[in-house]
Write a protein that holds these residues in place. Sequence first.
Motif, PDB file in Angstrom:
ATOM      1  N   VAL A 170      31.441  45.919  51.542  1.00  0.00           N
ATOM      2  CA  VAL A 170      32.337  46.627  50.628  1.00  0.00           C
ATOM      3  C   VAL A 170      32.092  46.111  49.214  1.00  0.00           C
ATOM      4  O   VAL A 170      32.145  44.900  48.962  1.00  0.00           O
ATOM      5  N   LEU A 171      31.844  47.031  48.297  1.00  0.00           N
ATOM      6  CA  LEU A 171      31.570  46.704  46.901  1.00  0.00           C
ATOM      7  C   LEU A 171      32.634  47.345  46.019  1.00  0.00           C
ATOM      8  O   LEU A 171      32.923  48.541  46.162  1.00  0.00           O
ATOM      9  N   ARG A 172      33.221  46.552  45.125  1.00  0.00           N
ATOM     10  CA  ARG A 172      34.216  47.105  44.209  1.00  0.00           C
ATOM     11  C   ARG A 172      33.575  47.364  42.852  1.00  0.00           C
ATOM     12  O   ARG A 172      32.908  46.479  42.292  1.00  0.00           O
ATOM     13  N   VAL A 173      33.783  48.579  42.336  1.00  0.00           N
ATOM     14  CA  VAL A 173      33.221  48.980  41.050  1.00  0.00           C
ATOM     15  C   VAL A 173      34.320  49.589  40.181  1.00  0.00           C
ATOM     16  O   VAL A 173      35.353  50.027  40.699  1.00  0.00           O
ATOM     17  N   PRO A 174      34.135  49.623  38.865  1.00  0.00           N
ATOM     18  CA  PRO A 174      35.155  50.236  37.996  1.00  0.00           C
ATOM     19  C   PRO A 174      35.350  51.721  38.304  1.00  0.00           C
ATOM     20  O   PRO A 174      36.465  52.231  38.285  1.00  0.00           O
ATOM     21  N   ALA A 175      34.240  52.423  38.576  1.00  0.00           N
ATOM     22  CA  ALA A 175      34.289  53.854  38.903  1.00  0.00           C
ATOM     23  C   ALA A 175      33.036  54.195  39.696  1.00  0.00           C
ATOM     24  O   ALA A 175      31.991  53.570  39.524  1.00  0.00           O
ATOM     25  N   ALA A 209      33.105  42.739  42.878  1.00  0.00           N
ATOM     26  CA  ALA A 209      33.559  42.027  44.070  1.00  0.00           C
ATOM     27  C   ALA A 209      32.822  42.572  45.278  1.00  0.00           C
ATOM     28  O   ALA A 209      32.402  43.737  45.291  1.00  0.00           O
ATOM     29  N   CYS A 210      32.648  41.729  46.286  1.00  0.00           N
ATOM     30  CA  CYS A 210      31.914  42.128  47.487  1.00  0.00           C
ATOM     31  C   CYS A 210      32.493  41.404  48.700  1.00  0.00           C
ATOM     32  O   CYS A 210      32.869  40.228  48.610  1.00  0.00           O
ATOM     33  N   ALA A 211      32.581  42.116  49.818  1.00  0.00           N
ATOM     34  CA  ALA A 211      33.011  41.512  51.078  1.00  0.00           C
ATOM     35  C   ALA A 211      32.151  42.077  52.202  1.00  0.00           C
ATOM     36  O   ALA A 211      31.837  43.266  52.207  1.00  0.00           O
ATOM     37  N   ILE A 247      50.979  47.786  52.953  1.00  0.00           N
ATOM     38  CA  ILE A 247      50.591  46.447  52.486  1.00  0.00           C
ATOM     39  C   ILE A 247      49.075  46.350  52.361  1.00  0.00           C
ATOM     40  O   ILE A 247      48.547  45.798  51.390  1.00  0.00           O
ATOM     41  N   LYS A 248      48.362  46.900  53.330  1.00  0.00           N
ATOM     42  CA  LYS A 248      46.908  46.818  53.316  1.00  0.00           C
ATOM     43  C   LYS A 248      46.305  47.409  52.039  1.00  0.00           C
ATOM     44  O   LYS A 248      45.375  46.829  51.455  1.00  0.00           O
ATOM     45  N   VAL A 249      46.807  48.574  51.584  1.00  0.00           N
ATOM     46  CA  VAL A 249      46.181  49.239  50.437  1.00  0.00           C
ATOM     47  C   VAL A 249      46.363  48.460  49.146  1.00  0.00           C
ATOM     48  O   VAL A 249      45.686  48.748  48.156  1.00  0.00           O
ATOM     49  N   THR A 250      47.230  47.464  49.129  1.00  0.00           N
ATOM     50  CA  THR A 250      47.422  46.654  47.922  1.00  0.00           C
ATOM     51  C   THR A 250      46.385  45.549  47.819  1.00  0.00           C
ATOM     52  O   THR A 250      46.416  44.769  46.855  1.00  0.00           O
ATOM     53  N   ARG A 251      45.458  45.474  48.780  1.00  0.00           N
ATOM     54  CA  ARG A 251      44.498  44.368  48.840  1.00  0.00           C
ATOM     55  C   ARG A 251      43.077  44.898  48.980  1.00  0.00           C
ATOM     56  O   ARG A 251      42.806  45.776  49.786  1.00  0.00           O
ATOM     57  N   PHE A 252      42.171  44.321  48.232  1.00  0.00           N
ATOM     58  CA  PHE A 252      40.750  44.653  48.361  1.00  0.00           C
ATOM     59  C   PHE A 252      40.167  44.036  49.635  1.00  0.00           C
ATOM     60  O   PHE A 252      40.587  42.970  50.078  1.00  0.00           O
ATOM     61  N   GLY A 253      39.201  44.735  50.213  1.00  0.00           N
ATOM     62  CA  GLY A 253      38.449  44.152  51.314  1.00  0.00           C
ATOM     63  C   GLY A 253      38.629  44.837  52.654  1.00  0.00           C
ATOM     64  O   GLY A 253      38.456  44.191  53.701  1.00  0.00           O
ATOM     65  N   GLY A 254      38.921  46.134  52.670  1.00  0.00           N
ATOM     66  CA  GLY A 254      39.015  46.833  53.937  1.00  0.00           C
ATOM     67  C   GLY A 254      39.998  46.185  54.894  1.00  0.00           C
ATOM     68  O   GLY A 254      41.100  45.795  54.488  1.00  0.00           O
ATOM     69  N   ARG A 255      39.594  46.021  56.133  1.00  0.00           N
ATOM     70  CA  ARG A 255      40.515  45.494  57.154  1.00  0.00           C
ATOM     71  C   ARG A 255      40.896  44.036  56.899  1.00  0.00           C
ATOM     72  O   ARG A 255      41.880  43.546  57.457  1.00  0.00           O
ATOM     73  N   LEU A 256      40.170  43.339  56.024  1.00  0.00           N
ATOM     74  CA  LEU A 256      40.548  41.962  55.697  1.00  0.00           C
ATOM     75  C   LEU A 256      41.913  41.900  55.018  1.00  0.00           C
ATOM     76  O   LEU A 256      42.539  40.850  54.989  1.00  0.00           O
TER      77      LEU A 256
END
Length: 314
Positions: free
Chosen positions: A32-37, A48-50, A288-297
Amino acid sequence: MADTTTTQGGRRAAAAKPPYVQCIGAATLDTVLRVPAIPPHGKVLADACAVFGAGMASAAAASIARLGGRAGIWARIGDDEAGGRWRADLAGEGVDVSAVRVVPGRRTAISTIVVDAAGERLIVPFYDPELSRDPSWLPLASLAGAGAVLVDTRWPEGAAAALDAARAAGVPAILDADTADPDVLRDLAARADHVVCSEPGLALLEPSGDLAALADRLPAARVLAVTLGADGVRWIADRVSGVLPGFPVVAVDTLSAGDVFHGAYALAVAEGRGIPDAMRFAAAAAAIKVTRFGGRLGAPTRDEVDALLTGDAG
């Protein structure tokens, strides 16, 4: 030694084990990679990456374990590095992976997901087309002792066998009805007694989006539901309709929110909760999950869900 608790009078009594949910379906190693857009083309740098073991049913199983339940996963992986990492990650969450099938010479599914600043995502999975689809090795007789069975659509043969065995044993048979081949989706929905759809999944089963119309075509299904993201969830249970608005949260990453919902819902059903209570518990876990980056983590613990529900009730 049996687990024990102390009663009010000071006696020691055996503590009941949490219910067990058997999950069947996808096993993927996710990056999973987080990007601005998410750009329409070209290159963009991630901030960020997980990397972790996931897959729809697998993420649900890990979420169940986080919530204090017991869960196992039946899935197929290759005898490769990705499969080894997936297995270690799920076992590390407390998921029973002892019956996972390792197929020699084949590749474990992988998925790359790009998540933007609004929490939306682009998912690019790869499934080895040569990975055996044969479900004959599944220990179906063991389902009689489960509190619930949860399947996804990524391994239709295994899902169909598990749903049939669960219903024959009188165990709640739950389908995560997400995007899939329409014929596969219709076949699995007819075998389940809880059909919990994403919006795209509902559109494939019933283009009108009318749960009552779908209920007429799936008379064996006790519960039909559709998750609506920030707008909550709608359902029909034993022909009685219900609706729950979404919890007011700021979404950071919607990846695996549906998997967390399905896992929490399956656990609540296994615990014997009523359907409205099960829907509320599952919706809180997904919120709660959607408030955190990282998929199922980002899946929550039981205490975190209970805290949200208590605050909401107050």
